[in-house]
Design a protein around this motif. Sequence first.
Motif, PDB file in Angstrom:
ATOM      1  N   ASP A   1       0.814  -1.185  -0.047  1.00  0.00           N
ATOM      2  CA  ASP A   1       0.010  -0.036   0.022  1.00  0.00           C
ATOM      3  C   ASP A   1       0.990   1.245  -0.028  1.00  0.00           C
ATOM      4  OD1 ASP A   1      -2.431  -1.459   0.053  1.00  0.00           O
ATOM      5  OD2 ASP A   1      -2.443  -1.448   2.034  1.00  0.00           O
ATOM      6  N   MET A   2       1.780   1.275   0.663  1.00  0.00           N
ATOM      7  CA  MET A   2       2.705   2.516   0.713  1.00  0.00           C
ATOM      8  C   MET A   2       3.384   2.582  -0.402  1.00  0.00           C
ATOM      9  SD  MET A   2       2.550   4.026   3.825  1.00  0.00           S
ATOM     10  CE  MET A   2       4.069   4.710   4.066  1.00  0.00           C
ATOM     11  N   GLU A   3       3.940   1.637  -1.017  1.00  0.00           N
ATOM     12  CA  GLU A   3       4.551   1.751  -2.379  1.00  0.00           C
ATOM     13  C   GLU A   3       3.587   2.300  -3.538  1.00  0.00           C
ATOM     14  OE1 GLU A   3       7.206  -0.840  -5.376  1.00  0.00           O
ATOM     15  OE2 GLU A   3       7.253  -1.303  -3.213  1.00  0.00           O
ATOM     16  N   ASP A   4       2.358   1.544  -3.499  1.00  0.00           N
ATOM     17  CA  ASP A   4       1.483   1.879  -4.499  1.00  0.00           C
ATOM     18  C   ASP A   4       0.415   3.001  -4.368  1.00  0.00           C
ATOM     19  OD1 ASP A   4       2.588  -0.367  -5.999  1.00  0.00           O
ATOM     20  OD2 ASP A   4       1.109  -1.742  -5.038  1.00  0.00           O
ATOM     21  N   GLN A   5       0.473   3.652  -3.180  1.00  0.00           N
ATOM     22  CA  GLN A   5      -0.475   4.976  -2.827  1.00  0.00           C
ATOM     23  C   GLN A   5      -0.401   5.848  -3.876  1.00  0.00           C
ATOM     24  OE1 GLN A   5       0.207   6.482   0.926  1.00  0.00           O
ATOM     25  NE2 GLN A   5       2.349   6.963   0.605  1.00  0.00           N
TER      26      GLN A   5
END
Length: 178
Positions: free
Chosen positions: A23-27
């Motif tokens: 999630d952090m990378e793809d946000q």
Amino acid sequence: MAWISRIGWAMACVLPLAACERDMEDQAKFEPYEAAPLFPNGQAARMPVEGTVPHDDPPAEPVQPQVTLAVLERGRERFDIYCAPCHGRVGDGAGMIVQRGFPQPPSYHDQSLRQAPDRFYFDVIGQGFGRMFSYANRVAPEDRWAIVAYIRALQLSQHATLREVREAGLESRLGAAR
């Protein structure tokens, strides 16, 4: 019954892995130089807050202080704590550690060390030299300069000529001390 505890441990180890996502990378986010209508200047890159110090900038080195009686007293106190065990109370390299069999450090009264610049001593205290380890995490930069001033006083105490004593105005003080 033992198989239940094994299953319990296996579940305890595997379940946290199921929560791992990207999630952090793809946000949704802006890249540093991407246009960003959200901000008034239309740029995603922001200027640092006033007074921000970058983490990769080296800290400012303290300036060598003027030698005063207070600086010399502080230097003597720090020298006796950190330096005298190896270098001796008069800087001759015959400290208590040496008397117990450790290698002898050089005397501060050697000609080469008397001619060394003050910065040399400051750097050796902070970075170490030869068998001596760094004291950077033990001795603050201001105290390193105080120790350097005290080392110079020790050197002067062993090698001052009568002319140097007279020029410094110390002759009357020495006579009063006798």
